[in-house]
Design a protein around this motif. Structure first.
Motif, PDB file in Angstrom:
ATOM      1  N   GLN A   1       7.343   1.876  -6.349  1.00 38.82           N
ATOM      2  CA  GLN A   1       8.191   2.541  -7.339  1.00 38.82           C
ATOM      3  C   GLN A   1       9.645   2.130  -7.161  1.00 38.82           C
ATOM      4  N   PHE A   2      10.090   2.001  -5.908  1.00 39.63           N
ATOM      5  CA  PHE A   2      11.458   1.543  -5.657  1.00 39.63           C
ATOM      6  C   PHE A   2      11.678   0.165  -6.259  1.00 39.63           C
ATOM      7  N   LEU A   3      10.736  -0.759  -6.052  1.00 41.25           N
ATOM      8  CA  LEU A   3      10.887  -2.111  -6.579  1.00 41.25           C
ATOM      9  C   LEU A   3      10.969  -2.107  -8.105  1.00 41.25           C
ATOM     10  N   SER A   4      10.152  -1.292  -8.741  1.00 45.82           N
ATOM     11  CA  SER A   4      10.149  -1.230 -10.196  1.00 45.82           C
ATOM     12  C   SER A   4      11.479  -0.692 -10.721  1.00 45.82           C
ATOM     13  N   LEU A   5      11.961   0.383 -10.125  1.00 46.21           N
ATOM     14  CA  LEU A   5      13.227   0.962 -10.560  1.00 46.21           C
ATOM     15  C   LEU A   5      14.397   0.029 -10.267  1.00 46.21           C
ATOM     16  N   ALA A   6      14.346  -0.655  -9.125  1.00 43.52           N
ATOM     17  CA  ALA A   6      15.420  -1.565  -8.762  1.00 43.52           C
ATOM     18  C   ALA A   6      15.483  -2.739  -9.725  1.00 43.52           C
TER      19      ALA A   6
ATOM     20  N   LEU B   1      20.319  -1.739  -2.451  1.00 43.06           N
ATOM     21  CA  LEU B   1      20.094  -1.174  -1.135  1.00 43.06           C
ATOM     22  C   LEU B   1      19.574   0.245  -1.332  1.00 43.06           C
ATOM     23  N   GLY B   2      18.303   0.442  -1.078  1.00 39.34           N
ATOM     24  CA  GLY B   2      17.677   1.734  -1.338  1.00 39.34           C
ATOM     25  C   GLY B   2      18.213   2.839  -0.448  1.00 39.34           C
ATOM     26  N   ARG B   3      17.683   4.014  -0.642  1.00 36.45           N
ATOM     27  CA  ARG B   3      18.111   5.158   0.157  1.00 36.45           C
ATOM     28  C   ARG B   3      17.621   5.021   1.598  1.00 36.45           C
TER      29      ARG B   3
ATOM     30  N   PHE C   1      16.644   0.951   5.139  1.00 34.38           N
ATOM     31  CA  PHE C   1      16.365   1.206   3.723  1.00 34.38           C
ATOM     32  C   PHE C   1      15.593   0.019   3.150  1.00 34.38           C
ATOM     33  N   PRO C   2      14.857   0.202   2.066  1.00 34.71           N
ATOM     34  CA  PRO C   2      14.227  -0.931   1.401  1.00 34.71           C
ATOM     35  C   PRO C   2      15.260  -1.719   0.614  1.00 34.71           C
ATOM     36  N   LEU C   3      14.984  -2.997   0.412  1.00 36.38           N
ATOM     37  CA  LEU C   3      15.935  -3.883  -0.252  1.00 36.38           C
ATOM     38  C   LEU C   3      15.229  -4.658  -1.362  1.00 36.38           C
ATOM     39  N   TYR C   4      15.889  -4.717  -2.522  1.00 29.99           N
ATOM     40  CA  TYR C   4      15.456  -5.581  -3.626  1.00 29.99           C
ATOM     41  C   TYR C   4      16.639  -6.455  -3.982  1.00 29.99           C
ATOM     42  N   SER C   5      16.381  -7.749  -4.232  1.00 24.79           N
ATOM     43  CA  SER C   5      17.482  -8.655  -4.533  1.00 24.79           C
ATOM     44  C   SER C   5      17.048  -9.677  -5.576  1.00 24.79           C
TER      45      SER C   5
ATOM     46  N   ASP D   1       0.802  -1.220   0.000  1.00 22.38           N
ATOM     47  CA  ASP D   1       0.000   0.000   0.000  1.00 22.38           C
ATOM     48  C   ASP D   1       0.836   1.272   0.000  1.00 22.38           C
ATOM     49  N   ASP D   2       2.111   1.163  -0.289  1.00 24.21           N
ATOM     50  CA  ASP D   2       2.977   2.326  -0.310  1.00 24.21           C
ATOM     51  C   ASP D   2       3.482   2.535  -1.729  1.00 24.21           C
ATOM     52  N   GLU D   3       3.055   3.614  -2.351  1.00 24.59           N
ATOM     53  CA  GLU D   3       3.424   3.870  -3.737  1.00 24.59           C
ATOM     54  C   GLU D   3       4.923   4.049  -3.892  1.00 24.59           C
ATOM     55  N   ALA D   4       5.567   4.696  -2.918  1.00 18.50           N
ATOM     56  CA  ALA D   4       7.013   4.900  -2.998  1.00 18.50           C
ATOM     57  C   ALA D   4       7.747   3.561  -2.988  1.00 18.50           C
ATOM     58  N   TYR D   5       7.252   2.608  -2.207  1.00 15.61           N
ATOM     59  CA  TYR D   5       7.893   1.297  -2.153  1.00 15.61           C
ATOM     60  C   TYR D   5       7.727   0.552  -3.471  1.00 15.61           C
TER      61      TYR D   5
END
Length: 220
Positions: free
Chosen positions: A11-16, A175-177, A83-87, A5-9
């Protein structure tokens, strides 16, 4: 940040995901040519900095080599990130558990160690808390991510990595901001003494063996 439910999250996943897809071949080349230096994470895996991407975060290659781990004795394994993490899992199988941490009045609980930010390449600096905590697994079974899949973790979620020493696993992590007001936290036994230390660099022999295993996995 939450998963759904967090648009910023989202968006982070998509960009990552896009950033990783664009750099997979580069990561392979950098490791094979030795143009990227590696350090030992305190929990025993090799970490290679690939690129700091403006507006996204730091891209790293993480490798758990077979029978080649160099961890810090007693270092807390359960931790959360600021920070948020995508791997993306390149080779092998990534395994982790996730936990819900809560403060307890019991003196036998785990100690919380807060990480003092020192910047990229700076030493690991920990500050122990007087409070004690319990960590309850929140997954019915350990989360398992095979090669080709990906996993993500919002900031503040406690987890630990569970990759057996005789397994090989390689991931590209974003490793996100760092989020304002959020701190990296480790949960472990009280009395951990190595509160200020620099991360050890891989030796030439260790790098050769990790590259050998990486190449073998990529050609399998």
């Amino acid at each position: 940040m939450t998963r759904t439910d967090d648009e910023a999250y989202r968006q982070f996943l998509s960009l990552a995901e896009e950033a990783v897809r664009e750099r997979i071949s580069v990561v392979h080349a950098m490791l094979r040519t030795g143009s990227v230096a590696g350090t030992w994470h305190p929990n025993g895996f090799a970490a290679f900095e690939i690129e700091l991407v403006d507006g996204l975060g730091l891209i790293r290659l993480h490798i758990w080599a077979r029978h080649l781990r160099r961890s810090v004795p007693g270092h807390p394994e359960i931790h959360s990130h600021s920070f948020p993490l995508y791997s993306r899992v390149l080779y092998g199988t990534y395994r982790e558990n996730q936990y819900e941490a809560s403060e307890t009045r019991a003196t036998a609980g785990m100690c919380a160690y807060r990480v003092v930010p020192t910047g990229r390449g700076g030493p690991d600096v920990l500050r122990p808390s007087e409070s004690r905590y319990t960590a309850t697994p929140i997954l019915a079974e350990n989360a398992v991510f095979p090669a080709g899949s990906w996993h993500d973790l919002p900031a503040g979620v406690f987890h630990s990595t569970l990759i057996p020493p005789d397994d090989f696993c390689a991931t590209i992590a974003v490793l996100g901001r760092h989020l304002p007001g959020v701190t990296d936290v480790l949960l472990g036994e009280a009395g951990f003494e190595q509160l200020n230390r620099n991360r050890a660099r891989l030796t030439p022999a260790e790098l050769i063996e990790i590259r050998r295993q990486f190449d073998a996995e990529s050609q399998a």
